[in-house]
Write a protein that holds these residues in place. Structure first.
Motif, mmCIF file in Angstrom:
data_model
loop_
_atom_site.group_PDB
_atom_site.id
_atom_site.type_symbol
_atom_site.label_atom_id
_atom_site.label_comp_id
_atom_site.label_asym_id
_atom_site.label_seq_id
_atom_site.Cartn_x
_atom_site.Cartn_y
_atom_site.Cartn_z
ATOM 1 N N MET A 50 0.434 -1.015 -0.133
ATOM 2 C CA MET A 50 -0.331 0.039 -0.005
ATOM 3 C C MET A 50 1.154 1.226 -0.405
ATOM 4 N N TYR A 51 2.040 1.409 0.382
ATOM 5 C CA TYR A 51 2.618 2.135 0.755
ATOM 6 C C TYR A 51 3.665 2.818 -0.885
ATOM 7 N N MET A 52 3.976 1.527 -1.899
ATOM 8 C CA MET A 52 4.195 1.826 -2.420
ATOM 9 C C MET A 52 3.746 2.223 -3.897
ATOM 10 N N VAL A 53 2.305 2.249 -3.037
ATOM 11 C CA VAL A 53 1.648 2.614 -4.620
ATOM 12 C C VAL A 53 0.591 4.013 -3.599
ATOM 13 N N MET A 54 0.983 4.812 -2.499
ATOM 14 C CA MET A 54 0.838 5.817 -2.223
ATOM 15 C C MET A 54 1.815 6.544 -2.674
ATOM 16 N N MET A 55 3.048 6.390 -2.515
ATOM 17 C CA MET A 55 4.318 6.989 -3.259
ATOM 18 C C MET A 55 4.391 6.591 -4.606
ATOM 19 N N SER A 56 4.365 6.239 -5.238
ATOM 20 C CA SER A 56 4.107 5.920 -7.291
ATOM 21 C C SER A 56 3.291 7.065 -7.350
ATOM 22 N N ALA A 57 2.119 7.152 -6.390
ATOM 23 C CA ALA A 57 1.061 8.224 -6.926
ATOM 24 C C ALA A 57 1.052 9.530 -6.291
#
Length: 117
Positions: free
Chosen positions: A1-8
């Motif tokens: 989830m953290y990677m998705v937020m950082m990518s966004a």
């Protein structure tokens, strides 16, 4: 989830950065008279570059595009005849054809198909 937020967040930051850079760069070219004037072999144009065109031509072109797209919609219906129920297929084709004819009749009544007034 953290990677998705950082990518966004990273993609939004890149998009905002590009928007800001493009707006800063474009401010210089808005004020340039030569870039905003029409180009005619290095000379000033003899007439207006924004020549008006016939509205009837535009309406006929739009009508052509509409019927061209409708043909593209009709062609796959022939392929679906084998896989769908016959009554449903006939009802769909009749409804589609009725909408086409109603639209053509509406344009005819409004005088859009008259080339010369």
């Amino acid at each position: 989830m953290y990677m998705v937020m950082m990518s966004a967040i990273l993609s939004m930051m890149i998009a905002i950065l590009l928007i800001v850079v493009c707006s800063v760069i474009s401010k210089k070219s808005i004020l340039d008279r030569e870039k905003s004037s029409p180009f005619e072999c290095g000379f000033d144009p003899k007439s207006s570059s924004r020549m008006p065109f016939s509205i009837q031509f535009f309406l006929i072109a739009v009508l052509f595009l509409i019927f061209d797209i409708e043909i593209v919609i009709i062609l796959p219906m022939i392929l679906t005849l084998k896989t769908s129920a016959t009554s449903t297929w006939i009802l769909t084709m009749m409804l589609f054809t009725f909408i086409l004819i109603a639209g053509l009749f509406h344009e005819w009544n409004n005088g859009m198909l008259e080339w010369a007034n």
